[in-house]
Design a protein around this motif. Structure first.
Motif, PDB file in Angstrom:
ATOM      1  N   MET A 166     -60.031 -31.672 -99.480  1.00 33.56           N
ATOM      2  CA  MET A 166     -59.329 -31.062 -99.168  1.00 33.56           C
ATOM      3  C   MET A 166     -58.567 -31.599 -97.551  1.00 33.56           C
ATOM      4  O   MET A 166     -59.491 -31.604 -96.550  1.00 33.56           O
ATOM      5  N   ASN A 167     -57.387 -32.025 -98.406  1.00 38.89           N
ATOM      6  CA  ASN A 167     -56.776 -33.213 -96.863  1.00 38.89           C
ATOM      7  C   ASN A 167     -55.813 -32.151 -96.517  1.00 38.89           C
ATOM      8  O   ASN A 167     -54.442 -33.014 -96.885  1.00 38.89           O
ATOM      9  N   SER A 168     -56.288 -31.565 -95.196  1.00 32.32           N
ATOM     10  CA  SER A 168     -54.670 -31.016 -94.903  1.00 32.32           C
ATOM     11  C   SER A 168     -54.435 -31.446 -93.514  1.00 32.32           C
ATOM     12  O   SER A 168     -55.360 -31.397 -92.556  1.00 32.32           O
ATOM     13  N   SER A 169     -53.600 -31.451 -93.208  1.00 33.31           N
ATOM     14  CA  SER A 169     -53.136 -31.546 -91.516  1.00 33.31           C
ATOM     15  C   SER A 169     -51.358 -31.179 -91.079  1.00 33.31           C
ATOM     16  O   SER A 169     -51.313 -30.310 -91.581  1.00 33.31           O
ATOM     17  N   VAL A 170     -51.622 -31.320 -89.726  1.00 31.76           N
ATOM     18  CA  VAL A 170     -50.599 -30.483 -89.019  1.00 31.76           C
ATOM     19  C   VAL A 170     -49.314 -30.822 -89.289  1.00 31.76           C
ATOM     20  O   VAL A 170     -49.173 -32.509 -88.460  1.00 31.76           O
ATOM     21  N   ALA A 171     -47.785 -30.716 -90.342  1.00 30.75           N
ATOM     22  CA  ALA A 171     -47.135 -32.192 -90.684  1.00 30.75           C
ATOM     23  C   ALA A 171     -45.771 -31.738 -89.358  1.00 30.75           C
ATOM     24  O   ALA A 171     -45.059 -33.019 -88.506  1.00 30.75           O
ATOM     25  N   HIS A 172     -45.726 -30.599 -88.714  1.00 31.63           N
ATOM     26  CA  HIS A 172     -44.755 -30.540 -87.512  1.00 31.63           C
ATOM     27  C   HIS A 172     -44.596 -29.026 -87.054  1.00 31.63           C
ATOM     28  O   HIS A 172     -45.815 -28.025 -87.629  1.00 31.63           O
ATOM     29  N   VAL A 173     -43.900 -29.651 -86.087  1.00 33.46           N
ATOM     30  CA  VAL A 173     -43.936 -27.646 -85.308  1.00 33.46           C
ATOM     31  C   VAL A 173     -42.331 -27.102 -85.134  1.00 33.46           C
ATOM     32  O   VAL A 173     -41.474 -28.738 -84.926  1.00 33.46           O
ATOM     33  N   GLY A 174     -41.743 -26.300 -85.461  1.00 29.10           N
ATOM     34  CA  GLY A 174     -40.590 -26.582 -85.114  1.00 29.10           C
ATOM     35  C   GLY A 174     -40.257 -25.131 -83.821  1.00 29.10           C
ATOM     36  O   GLY A 174     -40.431 -24.758 -83.971  1.00 29.10           O
ATOM     37  N   ILE A 175     -39.735 -25.853 -83.620  1.00 32.25           N
ATOM     38  CA  ILE A 175     -38.951 -25.159 -81.666  1.00 32.25           C
ATOM     39  C   ILE A 175     -37.632 -24.727 -81.939  1.00 32.25           C
ATOM     40  O   ILE A 175     -36.663 -25.502 -81.932  1.00 32.25           O
ATOM     41  N   ALA A 176     -37.363 -23.764 -81.849  1.00 29.04           N
ATOM     42  CA  ALA A 176     -36.107 -23.032 -81.777  1.00 29.04           C
ATOM     43  C   ALA A 176     -35.235 -23.196 -80.984  1.00 29.04           C
ATOM     44  O   ALA A 176     -36.030 -23.106 -79.373  1.00 29.04           O
ATOM     45  N   VAL A 177     -34.088 -23.477 -80.614  1.00 34.85           N
ATOM     46  CA  VAL A 177     -33.596 -24.614 -79.062  1.00 34.85           C
ATOM     47  C   VAL A 177     -31.797 -23.765 -79.451  1.00 34.85           C
ATOM     48  O   VAL A 177     -31.364 -23.433 -80.421  1.00 34.85           O
ATOM     49  N   THR A 178     -31.675 -23.613 -78.122  1.00 37.59           N
ATOM     50  CA  THR A 178     -29.540 -23.309 -78.144  1.00 37.59           C
ATOM     51  C   THR A 178     -29.079 -23.788 -78.362  1.00 37.59           C
ATOM     52  O   THR A 178     -28.036 -24.515 -78.611  1.00 37.59           O
ATOM     53  N   SER A 179     -29.403 -25.976 -78.262  1.00 38.53           N
ATOM     54  CA  SER A 179     -28.864 -26.509 -77.181  1.00 38.53           C
ATOM     55  C   SER A 179     -30.007 -28.110 -77.793  1.00 38.53           C
ATOM     56  O   SER A 179     -30.181 -28.280 -76.486  1.00 38.53           O
ATOM     57  N   ILE A 180     -29.879 -28.928 -79.376  1.00 43.27           N
ATOM     58  CA  ILE A 180     -30.278 -29.955 -79.243  1.00 43.27           C
ATOM     59  C   ILE A 180     -29.978 -30.981 -77.839  1.00 43.27           C
ATOM     60  O   ILE A 180     -30.895 -31.772 -77.741  1.00 43.27           O
ATOM     61  N   THR A 181     -28.415 -30.344 -77.725  1.00 42.29           N
ATOM     62  CA  THR A 181     -28.271 -31.822 -76.805  1.00 42.29           C
ATOM     63  C   THR A 181     -28.636 -32.071 -75.420  1.00 42.29           C
ATOM     64  O   THR A 181     -29.286 -33.024 -75.080  1.00 42.29           O
ATOM     65  N   GLU A 182     -29.646 -30.293 -74.571  1.00 41.41           N
ATOM     66  CA  GLU A 182     -29.725 -29.592 -73.488  1.00 41.41           C
ATOM     67  C   GLU A 182     -31.743 -30.399 -74.230  1.00 41.41           C
ATOM     68  O   GLU A 182     -32.370 -31.110 -73.065  1.00 41.41           O
ATOM     69  N   ALA A 183     -31.904 -29.485 -75.089  1.00 40.28           N
ATOM     70  CA  ALA A 183     -33.801 -30.804 -75.571  1.00 40.28           C
ATOM     71  C   ALA A 183     -33.874 -31.964 -75.103  1.00 40.28           C
ATOM     72  O   ALA A 183     -35.193 -32.119 -74.927  1.00 40.28           O
ATOM     73  N   LEU A 184     -33.033 -32.909 -75.650  1.00 42.38           N
ATOM     74  CA  LEU A 184     -33.563 -33.933 -75.876  1.00 42.38           C
ATOM     75  C   LEU A 184     -33.085 -34.284 -74.864  1.00 42.38           C
ATOM     76  O   LEU A 184     -33.471 -35.828 -74.540  1.00 42.38           O
ATOM     77  N   SER A 185     -32.373 -34.285 -73.906  1.00 48.06           N
ATOM     78  CA  SER A 185     -33.109 -34.724 -72.037  1.00 48.06           C
ATOM     79  C   SER A 185     -34.492 -34.502 -71.793  1.00 48.06           C
ATOM     80  O   SER A 185     -34.724 -35.358 -70.764  1.00 48.06           O
ATOM     81  N   PHE A 186     -35.124 -33.865 -72.099  1.00 47.20           N
ATOM     82  CA  PHE A 186     -36.546 -34.058 -71.975  1.00 47.20           C
ATOM     83  C   PHE A 186     -37.207 -34.899 -73.028  1.00 47.20           C
ATOM     84  O   PHE A 186     -37.707 -35.868 -72.476  1.00 47.20           O
ATOM     85  N   TYR A 187     -37.369 -34.347 -74.126  1.00 46.45           N
ATOM     86  CA  TYR A 187     -38.153 -35.682 -74.958  1.00 46.45           C
ATOM     87  C   TYR A 187     -36.863 -36.454 -75.835  1.00 46.45           C
ATOM     88  O   TYR A 187     -38.060 -37.856 -75.198  1.00 46.45           O
ATOM     89  N   ARG A 188     -35.897 -37.182 -75.261  1.00 52.15           N
ATOM     90  CA  ARG A 188     -35.096 -38.806 -75.126  1.00 52.15           C
ATOM     91  C   ARG A 188     -35.466 -39.058 -73.698  1.00 52.15           C
ATOM     92  O   ARG A 188     -35.992 -40.240 -74.225  1.00 52.15           O
ATOM     93  N   ASP A 189     -35.023 -38.683 -72.666  1.00 49.53           N
ATOM     94  CA  ASP A 189     -34.526 -38.741 -71.741  1.00 49.53           C
ATOM     95  C   ASP A 189     -35.856 -39.062 -70.432  1.00 49.53           C
ATOM     96  O   ASP A 189     -36.704 -39.904 -70.220  1.00 49.53           O
ATOM     97  N   VAL A 190     -36.468 -38.068 -70.507  1.00 48.95           N
ATOM     98  CA  VAL A 190     -38.727 -37.608 -70.555  1.00 48.95           C
ATOM     99  C   VAL A 190     -39.092 -38.535 -71.415  1.00 48.95           C
ATOM    100  O   VAL A 190     -39.939 -39.972 -70.008  1.00 48.95           O
ATOM    101  N   LEU A 191     -39.676 -38.686 -72.296  1.00 48.35           N
ATOM    102  CA  LEU A 191     -40.494 -39.103 -72.780  1.00 48.35           C
ATOM    103  C   LEU A 191     -40.772 -40.413 -73.451  1.00 48.35           C
ATOM    104  O   LEU A 191     -41.840 -40.609 -73.644  1.00 48.35           O
ATOM    105  N   GLY A 192     -39.014 -40.397 -73.646  1.00 43.54           N
ATOM    106  CA  GLY A 192     -38.811 -41.981 -74.172  1.00 43.54           C
ATOM    107  C   GLY A 192     -38.292 -41.805 -75.474  1.00 43.54           C
ATOM    108  O   GLY A 192     -38.886 -42.688 -76.327  1.00 43.54           O
ATOM    109  N   LEU A 193     -38.694 -39.948 -76.606  1.00 43.16           N
ATOM    110  CA  LEU A 193     -38.707 -40.424 -77.665  1.00 43.16           C
ATOM    111  C   LEU A 193     -37.840 -40.931 -78.203  1.00 43.16           C
ATOM    112  O   LEU A 193     -36.222 -40.434 -77.995  1.00 43.16           O
ATOM    113  N   ALA A 194     -37.628 -41.042 -79.852  1.00 43.55           N
ATOM    114  CA  ALA A 194     -36.251 -41.674 -80.576  1.00 43.55           C
ATOM    115  C   ALA A 194     -36.032 -40.681 -81.511  1.00 43.55           C
ATOM    116  O   ALA A 194     -37.500 -40.341 -82.561  1.00 43.55           O
TER     117      ALA A 194
END
Ligand code: ZN
Length: 129
Positions: free
Chosen positions: A1-29
């Protein structure tokens, strides 16, 4: 059995606001936004695991209801299994409460099925393959 975690879904009120952490701080695309289940979804890659930011686009969507009830936070975890049809059938046989009786298409066209949090220790679980 080849299982893994595919993704974690996080509910946010604003993707634009949330991206200030993921994109601007962590540098993710972030991925291009897509729509599924009444929510706008943007994915961020953490190695083989994605984080999906879920912002409601429909006030009656499950994510909108989750936000209204609990506020922002982890909405679901998605596990990758080898055979979705087989795993879903096993869940039903074992008495787990399923939200999707049969696999359906989710974000990115992936085949998915959700299990109800009442039978999975309070976590909304998504299965994919
Ligand atoms: Zn998901």
């Amino acid at each position: 059995m080849n299982s893994s975690v595919a993704h974690v879904g996080i509910a946010v009120t604003s993707i634009t606001e949330a991206l200030s952490f993921y994109r601007d701080v962590l540098g993710l695309a972030p991925s291009q936004p897509e729509l599924a289940d009444g929510a706008t979804i943007v994915s961020l890659h953490f190695g083989p695991v994605d984080v999906e930011l879920l912002e409601p686009s429909d006030p009656d969507s499950p994510v909108a209801k989750f936000l209204a009830k609990r506020g922002p936070g982890i909405h679901h975890i998605c596990y990758r299994v080898a055979d979705l049809d087989r795993t879903l059938a096993q869940c039903k046989t074992a008495g787990y409460r399923v939200i999707d009786e049969t696999p359906r298409r989710g974000a990115g066209g992936r085949r998915i099925a959700f299990l109800h949090p009442k039978s999975t220790n309070g976590i909304l679980l998504e299965l994919t393959e």
